[in-house]
Scaffold this motif. Structure first.
Motif, PDB file in Angstrom:
ATOM      1  N   PHE A  35       0.830  -1.208   0.000  1.00  0.00           N
ATOM      2  CA  PHE A  35       0.000   0.000   0.000  1.00  0.00           C
ATOM      3  C   PHE A  35       0.868   1.263   0.000  1.00  0.00           C
ATOM      4  N   LEU A  36       1.902   1.294   0.839  1.00  0.00           N
ATOM      5  CA  LEU A  36       2.784   2.459   0.893  1.00  0.00           C
ATOM      6  C   LEU A  36       3.529   2.652  -0.421  1.00  0.00           C
ATOM      7  N   GLY A  37       3.982   1.570  -1.032  1.00  0.00           N
ATOM      8  CA  GLY A  37       4.676   1.664  -2.308  1.00  0.00           C
ATOM      9  C   GLY A  37       3.789   2.182  -3.421  1.00  0.00           C
ATOM     10  N   ILE A  38       2.583   1.690  -3.490  1.00  0.00           N
ATOM     11  CA  ILE A  38       1.650   2.135  -4.525  1.00  0.00           C
ATOM     12  C   ILE A  38       1.250   3.587  -4.303  1.00  0.00           C
ATOM     13  N   SER A  39       0.966   3.950  -3.055  1.00  0.00           N
ATOM     14  CA  SER A  39       0.545   5.334  -2.801  1.00  0.00           C
ATOM     15  C   SER A  39       1.693   6.308  -3.035  1.00  0.00           C
ATOM     16  N   ALA A  40       2.932   5.922  -2.728  1.00  0.00           N
ATOM     17  CA  ALA A  40       4.077   6.809  -2.971  1.00  0.00           C
ATOM     18  C   ALA A  40       4.306   7.000  -4.461  1.00  0.00           C
ATOM     19  N   SER A  41       4.206   5.931  -5.237  1.00  0.00           N
ATOM     20  CA  SER A  41       4.424   6.068  -6.683  1.00  0.00           C
ATOM     21  C   SER A  41       3.266   6.802  -7.353  1.00  0.00           C
ATOM     22  N   ALA A  42       2.069   6.670  -6.829  1.00  0.00           N
ATOM     23  CA  ALA A  42       0.922   7.349  -7.424  1.00  0.00           C
ATOM     24  C   ALA A  42       0.941   8.848  -7.148  1.00  0.00           C
ATOM     25  N   THR A  43       1.481   9.250  -6.019  1.00  0.00           N
ATOM     26  CA  THR A  43       1.476  10.677  -5.669  1.00  0.00           C
ATOM     27  C   THR A  43       2.771  11.378  -6.031  1.00  0.00           C
ATOM     28  N   ALA A  44       3.787  10.638  -6.436  1.00  0.00           N
ATOM     29  CA  ALA A  44       5.073  11.272  -6.756  1.00  0.00           C
ATOM     30  C   ALA A  44       4.972  12.020  -8.069  1.00  0.00           C
ATOM     31  N   LYS A  45       5.505  13.237  -8.077  1.00  0.00           N
ATOM     32  CA  LYS A  45       5.566  13.980  -9.327  1.00  0.00           C
ATOM     33  C   LYS A  45       7.015  13.990  -9.788  1.00  0.00           C
ATOM     34  N   GLU A  46       7.197  14.164 -11.056  1.00  0.00           N
ATOM     35  CA  GLU A  46       8.538  14.142 -11.618  1.00  0.00           C
ATOM     36  C   GLU A  46       9.284  15.412 -11.208  1.00  0.00           C
ATOM     37  N   LYS A  47      10.507  15.252 -10.684  1.00  0.00           N
ATOM     38  CA  LYS A  47      11.316  16.384 -10.238  1.00  0.00           C
ATOM     39  C   LYS A  47      12.409  16.654 -11.259  1.00  0.00           C
ATOM     40  N   THR A  48      12.716  17.911 -11.446  1.00  0.00           N
ATOM     41  CA  THR A  48      13.872  18.257 -12.254  1.00  0.00           C
ATOM     42  C   THR A  48      15.067  18.391 -11.340  1.00  0.00           C
ATOM     43  N   GLU A  49      16.258  18.457 -11.922  1.00  0.00           N
ATOM     44  CA  GLU A  49      17.481  18.558 -11.135  1.00  0.00           C
ATOM     45  C   GLU A  49      17.481  19.826 -10.286  1.00  0.00           C
ATOM     46  N   ARG A  50      17.000  20.929 -10.815  1.00  0.00           N
ATOM     47  CA  ARG A  50      16.993  22.202 -10.089  1.00  0.00           C
ATOM     48  C   ARG A  50      16.083  22.135  -8.860  1.00  0.00           C
ATOM     49  N   GLU A  51      14.960  21.448  -8.949  1.00  0.00           N
ATOM     50  CA  GLU A  51      14.036  21.376  -7.819  1.00  0.00           C
ATOM     51  C   GLU A  51      14.634  20.639  -6.624  1.00  0.00           C
ATOM     52  N   TRP A  52      15.626  19.777  -6.836  1.00  0.00           N
ATOM     53  CA  TRP A  52      16.204  19.007  -5.739  1.00  0.00           C
ATOM     54  C   TRP A  52      17.420  19.682  -5.119  1.00  0.00           C
ATOM     55  N   MET A  53      17.774  20.869  -5.590  1.00  0.00           N
ATOM     56  CA  MET A  53      18.924  21.562  -5.014  1.00  0.00           C
ATOM     57  C   MET A  53      18.554  22.137  -3.649  1.00  0.00           C
ATOM     58  N   PHE A  54      19.571  22.577  -2.928  1.00  0.00           N
ATOM     59  CA  PHE A  54      19.359  23.139  -1.604  1.00  0.00           C
ATOM     60  C   PHE A  54      18.501  24.394  -1.651  1.00  0.00           C
ATOM     61  N   HIS A  55      17.664  24.554  -0.667  1.00  0.00           N
ATOM     62  CA  HIS A  55      17.005  25.830  -0.440  1.00  0.00           C
ATOM     63  C   HIS A  55      18.015  26.691   0.320  1.00  0.00           C
ATOM     64  N   ASP A  56      18.013  27.983   0.078  1.00  0.00           N
ATOM     65  CA  ASP A  56      19.069  28.854   0.591  1.00  0.00           C
ATOM     66  C   ASP A  56      19.013  29.095   2.094  1.00  0.00           C
ATOM     67  N   ASN A  57      17.853  29.094   2.711  1.00  0.00           N
ATOM     68  CA  ASN A  57      17.699  29.424   4.128  1.00  0.00           C
ATOM     69  C   ASN A  57      17.376  28.173   4.936  1.00  0.00           C
ATOM     70  N   ALA A  58      17.783  28.199   6.209  1.00  0.00           N
ATOM     71  CA  ALA A  58      17.463  27.086   7.102  1.00  0.00           C
ATOM     72  C   ALA A  58      17.372  27.594   8.534  1.00  0.00           C
ATOM     73  N   CYS A  59      16.404  27.078   9.288  1.00  0.00           N
ATOM     74  CA  CYS A  59      16.249  27.359  10.721  1.00  0.00           C
ATOM     75  C   CYS A  59      16.142  26.038  11.456  1.00  0.00           C
ATOM     76  N   GLY A  60      16.703  26.002  12.674  1.00  0.00           N
ATOM     77  CA  GLY A  60      16.605  24.778  13.444  1.00  0.00           C
ATOM     78  C   GLY A  60      17.324  24.874  14.768  1.00  0.00           C
ATOM     79  N   ALA A  61      17.798  23.739  15.243  1.00  0.00           N
ATOM     80  CA  ALA A  61      18.511  23.644  16.515  1.00  0.00           C
ATOM     81  C   ALA A  61      19.880  23.034  16.266  1.00  0.00           C
ATOM     82  N   LYS A  62      20.862  23.475  17.070  1.00  0.00           N
ATOM     83  CA  LYS A  62      22.231  22.998  16.885  1.00  0.00           C
ATOM     84  C   LYS A  62      22.899  22.818  18.234  1.00  0.00           C
TER      85      LYS A  62
END
Length: 190
Positions: free
Chosen positions: A15-42
């Motif tokens: 079920f998880l495999g089918i639902s993940a493949s059904a909802t996945a959209k095709e990503k381009t190389e640029r979309e997977w690059m880092f986002h410039d800003n980040a907030c969190g704990a260190k």
């Protein structure tokens, strides 16, 4: 019992495999690059007057492989007088490698230089021989901190970032020392 458990687990995985493949959209190389800003704990630990820096973290990457990061933190424990401190530090970072794949995670390596300020409440105990007793002395200690090192960061699913950094850090002028440092954290990239 074992057969029904195996059947449930297999159905869940399917079920998880089918639902993940059904909802996945095709990503381009640029979309997977880092986002410039980040907030969190260190958390950054080294042999310092406060045994490290823990707090909230903000990071920003610029297009020329230069990054800036700041951490603000502190600790207050009314039962332990020597653990109370405030600190702020900043890092200048230079990216030396960044992967750009179509996978659900990307990574990077970078050098960093750090500078900051630590204000801590310390208690020292001394033994008075003539009176056969211990005496506590409280003081506020103000230290600068500095360090150099390298880091690696992995970003999962474009948003969750886990950095790991190693280097040498020290604090001065009160009780100066230098030691190996390690830090890690978790950040949300946007």
């Amino acid at each position: 019992m074992k057969k029904s458990t195996r059947l449930i687990v297999a159905a869940l995985v399917l079920f998880l495999g089918i639902s993940a493949s059904a909802t996945a959209k095709e990503k381009t190389e640029r979309e997977w690059m880092f986002h410039d800003n980040a907030c969190g704990a260190k958390a950054m630990g080294w042999n310092s007057s406060v045994n490290g820096v823990y707090g909230l973290n903000y990071q920003r990457w610029f297009e020329n492989n230069i990054g800036l990061e700041t951490t603000f933190g502190g600790s207050f424990n009314p039962d332990r007088k020597w653990d109370n401190y405030l600190c702020v530090n900043g890092q200048l970072q230079y990216r030396i490698f960044q992967s750009q794949t179509d996978k659900p995670f990307v990574g990077q390596f970078y050098f960093w230089g750090m500078g900051g300020y630590i204000l801590s409440h310390q208690v020292s105990t001394r033994y008075i021989v003539e009176e056969d007793k211990y005496e506590e002395e409280e003081r506020i200690v103000s230290n600068a901190c500095a360090g150099l090192g390298f880091g690696a960061e992995v970003v999962f699913w474009e948003r969750i970032s886990i950095p790991v950094e190693f280097g040498m850090c020290g604090d001065f002028p009160s009780s100066p020392n230098v030691g190996f440092s390690v830090s890690t954290g978790i950040r949300f990239r946007f």
